[in-house]
Design an enzyme around this catalytic site. Structure first.
Site, PDB file in Angstrom:
ATOM      1  N   LEU A  54       0.833  -1.211   0.000  1.00 42.25           N
ATOM      2  CA  LEU A  54       0.000   0.000   0.000  1.00 42.25           C
ATOM      3  C   LEU A  54       0.867   1.261   0.000  1.00 42.25           C
ATOM      4  CD1 LEU A  54      -2.935  -0.694   2.488  1.00 42.25           C
ATOM      5  CD2 LEU A  54      -2.978  -0.610   0.007  1.00 42.25           C
TER       6      LEU A  54
ATOM      7  N   GLY B 234       5.823   2.850   3.315  1.00 41.78           N
ATOM      8  CA  GLY B 234       7.086   3.583   3.412  1.00 41.78           C
ATOM      9  C   GLY B 234       6.930   4.989   2.865  1.00 41.78           C
TER      10      GLY B 234
ATOM     11  N   THR C 179     -11.156  -2.649   6.117  1.00 38.17           N
ATOM     12  CA  THR C 179     -10.521  -1.743   7.087  1.00 38.17           C
ATOM     13  C   THR C 179     -11.012  -2.069   8.496  1.00 38.17           C
ATOM     14  OG1 THR C 179     -10.184  -0.001   5.487  1.00 38.17           O
ATOM     15  CG2 THR C 179     -10.372   0.711   7.773  1.00 38.17           C
TER      16      THR C 179
ATOM     17  N   GLY D 222      24.323  -4.208 -10.382  1.00 36.44           N
ATOM     18  CA  GLY D 222      23.726  -5.547 -10.360  1.00 36.44           C
ATOM     19  C   GLY D 222      24.755  -6.588  -9.975  1.00 36.44           C
TER      20      GLY D 222
ATOM     21  N   CYS E 166      28.341   1.337 -11.041  1.00 38.55           N
ATOM     22  CA  CYS E 166      28.836   0.155 -10.340  1.00 38.55           C
ATOM     23  C   CYS E 166      29.070  -1.005 -11.308  1.00 38.55           C
ATOM     24  CB  CYS E 166      27.902  -0.193  -9.180  1.00 38.55           C
ATOM     25  SG  CYS E 166      28.778  -1.106  -7.892  1.00 38.55           S
TER      26      CYS E 166
ATOM     27  N   ARG F 298      31.800  -5.680  -4.404  1.00 40.29           N
ATOM     28  CA  ARG F 298      32.801  -6.632  -3.921  1.00 40.29           C
ATOM     29  C   ARG F 298      33.964  -6.722  -4.909  1.00 40.29           C
ATOM     30  NH1 ARG F 298      29.192 -10.264  -2.681  1.00 40.29           N
ATOM     31  NH2 ARG F 298      29.261  -9.912  -0.451  1.00 40.29           N
TER      32      ARG F 298
ATOM     33  N   HIS G 235      27.265   4.483  -6.116  1.00 30.39           N
ATOM     34  CA  HIS G 235      25.831   4.591  -6.443  1.00 30.39           C
ATOM     35  C   HIS G 235      25.330   6.003  -6.152  1.00 30.39           C
ATOM     36  CE1 HIS G 235      24.854   0.321  -7.113  1.00 30.39           C
ATOM     37  NE2 HIS G 235      25.873   0.109  -6.288  1.00 30.39           N
TER      38      HIS G 235
ATOM     39  N   GLU H 264      22.770   7.435  -7.150  1.00 33.95           N
ATOM     40  CA  GLU H 264      21.300   7.543  -7.083  1.00 33.95           C
ATOM     41  C   GLU H 264      20.781   7.690  -5.653  1.00 33.95           C
ATOM     42  OE1 GLU H 264      23.027   4.872  -8.035  1.00 33.95           O
ATOM     43  OE2 GLU H 264      22.017   2.972  -7.633  1.00 33.95           O
TER      44      GLU H 264
HETATM   45  N1  GLN Z   1      28.541  -7.178  -8.733  1.00 37.94           N
HETATM   46  C1  GLN Z   1      29.461  -6.096  -8.691  1.00 37.94           C
HETATM   47  C2  GLN Z   1      30.347  -6.137  -7.451  1.00 37.94           C
HETATM   48  O1  GLN Z   1      30.063  -6.818  -6.507  1.00 37.94           O
HETATM   49  C3  GLN Z   1      28.753  -4.769  -8.791  1.00 37.94           C
HETATM   50  C4  GLN Z   1      27.870  -4.470  -7.617  1.00 37.94           C
HETATM   51  C5  GLN Z   1      26.868  -3.390  -7.873  1.00 37.94           C
HETATM   52  O2  GLN Z   1      26.574  -3.050  -9.008  1.00 37.94           O
HETATM   53  N2  GLN Z   1      26.312  -2.855  -6.826  1.00 37.94           N
HETATM   54  O3  GLN Z   1      31.350  -5.489  -7.391  1.00 37.94           O
END
Ligand code: GLN
Length: 546
Positions: free
Chosen positions: A15, A18, A190, A356, A383, A473, A518, A520
């Site tokens: 809903l 957050g 409700t 990702g 990233c 990582r 990141h 964003e």
């Molecule tokens: N998989 C990549 C890493 O671990 C990039 C991580 C990501 O995009 N947040 O470095």
């Protein structure tokens, strides 16, 4: 005395509890109060860091390096205060703390039980690390009736009793479904949800009811009667076409006033909502349009790209530009012919490759990155998007055909590899292949030194050093990055020790930037992130040429 607001949800999940919490926080803040926002998630993972984006959506990273629920992203975007590690907790972490204490003998021979030991631990979290806030808002994940949530409800019930009901407000978010054949909104779900909450000993003080349409006065009174509250405390949360309209809508419905009324606080003066009014006036009058392709891995669940989506929108707001995003699943590009790829990017003015994990879709990302580089389309890699951009450049510019990351294959020239050592606050961090995966990445804000005269330096207004949040990582190999510098690339951002490449650019390109962090997470509707803004500006320039 600090006032506590506990926000629960009922009827169905999703809903937007957050979002609702963030909007309430922003309204109180707009009245000049010091507001803190926190999240309690009853599930058993220690944090969402190990969860699939398909399960849980985006993992939001705080400045101090916690991997948290995406709702903390809403909080930061609406309150504009950084959340802390101590602002989110899971059921798993609560049990972990209890069991750790038990092993350390802290319970002095007691039988460790759900009540009081687990509920005490939840109350410890509620009380912990506060700094004179006027309001602290606690959102409880899940819906009333979830077995995992029971002890959290019990703990907040106890807490309200301890500190006095006049200092605690229970706000319950529900849904009023519209049944077209009956032509009416239904209040029964409700009522049931409130009954269930009452069974736990909690009487909600305010009901926030999601609805597609306004409620008649008689329906409002009916909800009030059955739910044991006054009709003024039944607040309708109409579906909004932009999340940035929500604080204004809640204010019009009188939500902030009812909260202050409950706490017997002054309802004057009115909140300063100009920040949101300005955003809405842009959203209602877009002056330009651009098309951006995001080449991702989890595009069937846009919650997985929550902050990214918002950051793109924020950049558009800053430039009065409606950004139309085409979400492309990276692996869908892998079997396309050159003509089909041309066709896919035909009307696209900017290509963004986000973060990702894992092998799937990597080759598709590389195809998109090669396309952006060769066709002078504004490119922004984040990233994983930077790591794959480097692999692309190594393969096609340096001629290392088997360039890859050891995250995807061991059988390669590893231009991206596991980070085994780095510095955090002056201390050496060490990782190996065998380190646990949970909470061990390079996480949170790290400094990055910018090279003067570069695109990055220009975007960040000539700042010498910036701080951005990380969650990775693997890391681009600096030796390889230096080889790329001989071929028209620039490492425009590095860790202060010069060991880790943080930003890569391509010289002879209208806009090509890839970052290891990141950005964003730090963008705001009223203060767009400079790289996103630069990217959309470049896309706008391209669109004006076409
Ligand atoms: N998989 C990549 C890493 O671990 C990039 C991580 C990501 O995009 N947040 O470095």
């Amino acid at each position: 005395m600090t006032k506590y607001i506990f926000i629960t949800g009922g009827v169905v999940s999703s809903l937007g509890k957050g979002m609702a919490s963030a909007a309430i926080g922003s309204l109180l803040q707009a009245r000049g109060y010091k507001v803190r926002m926190r999240k309690m998630d009853p599930y058993l993972n220690l944090d969402p860091g190990t969860m699939s984006p398909y399960q849980h959506g985006e993992v939001f990273v705080t400045e101090d390096g916690a991997e948290t629920d995406l709702d903390l992203g809403h909080y930061e975007r609406f309150i504009d205060n950084p959340c802390h590690k101590t602002d989110s907790i899971s059921g798993g972490r609560i049990y972990y703390n209890v069991l750790t204490k038990e092993r350390q003998g802290e319970y002095l021979g007691a039988t460790v039980q759900a009540i009081p030991h687990v509920t005490d631990e939840i109350k410890n979290f509620i009380k912990s690390d506060l700094t004179d806030e006027d309001f602290v808002l606690y959102e409880i994940g899940g819906t009333v009736g979830d077995i995992e949530g029971t002890l959290f409800l019990e703990a907040i019930r106890q807490y309200a009793n301890e500190i006095g009901k006049e200092n605690c407000l229970f706000l319950h978010l529900t849904l009023l479904p519209y049944i077209p054949t009956a032509g009416e909104l239904k209040t029964k779900p409700t009522q049931h949800s409130v009954k269930q909450l009452q069974e736990t000993g909690i009487q909600p003080n305010i009901l926030l009811c999601r609805s597609q349409m306004m409620l008649s006065e008689s329906e409002r009174s009916k909800i009030a009667l059955f739910c044991n509250i006054s009709p003024e405390d039944v607040i309708i949360a109409l579906d909004a076409d932009s999340i940035y309209k929500i604080p204004l809508q809640y204010h019009e419905e009188g939500l902030d006033e009812r909260i202050l009324h409950y706490f017997k606080m002054d309802t004057a003066p009115k909140p300063d909502l100009s920040r949101w009014e300005n955003v809405i006036s842009v959203i209602n009058n877009w002056e330009h349009h651009v098309n951006i392709a995001v080449v991702g891995k989890y595009t069937s669940l846009l919650e997985a790209y929550k902050s990214l989506n918002e950051a793109i929108c924020h950049a558009g707001i800053a430039l009065k530009t409606k950004v139309h995003i085409t979400w492309l699943e990276a692996d869908s590009l892998e079997h396309k012919t050159a003509e089909q790829i041309d066709d896919t990017f035909k009307d696209i003015h900017g290509i963004l490759v986000p973060g990702g994990f894992g092998n799937r879709g990597i080759e598709g990302k590389i195809i998109a990155e090669a396309y952006a580089r060769k066709h002078n389309i504004p490119f922004f890699g984040i990233c994983l998007g930077m790591q794959t951009a480097v692999i692309e450049a190594c393969r096609h510019v340096l001629g290392i055909a088997n360039a890859n990351s050891t995250e995807f294959t061991k059988n390669c020239t590893p231009v991206v590899a596991l980070m085994t050592e780095w510095e955090k606050d002056g201390q050496k961090q060490i990782r190996t292949e065998n380190t646990d995966v949970g909470g061990t990445m390079r996480l949170g804000a790290y400094p990055c030194c910018l090279q003067p005269g570069t695109l990055a330096s220009k975007l960040y207004n000539n700042a010498g050093m910036i701080y951005e949040r990380h969650r990775h990582r693997y890391e681009v190999n600096m030796e390889i990055a230096s080889k790329l510098e001989e071929k028209g690339f620039i490492i425009s951002g590095k860790s202060p020790d010069g060991i880790l490449p943080e930003i890569i650019e391509c010289k002879n390109h209208p806009f090509y930037i890839a970052v290891q962090f990141h950005p964003e997470f730090k963008s705001r509707a009223f203060n767009a992130h400079p790289i996103f803004k630069g990217f959309i500006q470049a896309a706008l320039q391209l669109s004006s040429l076409l």
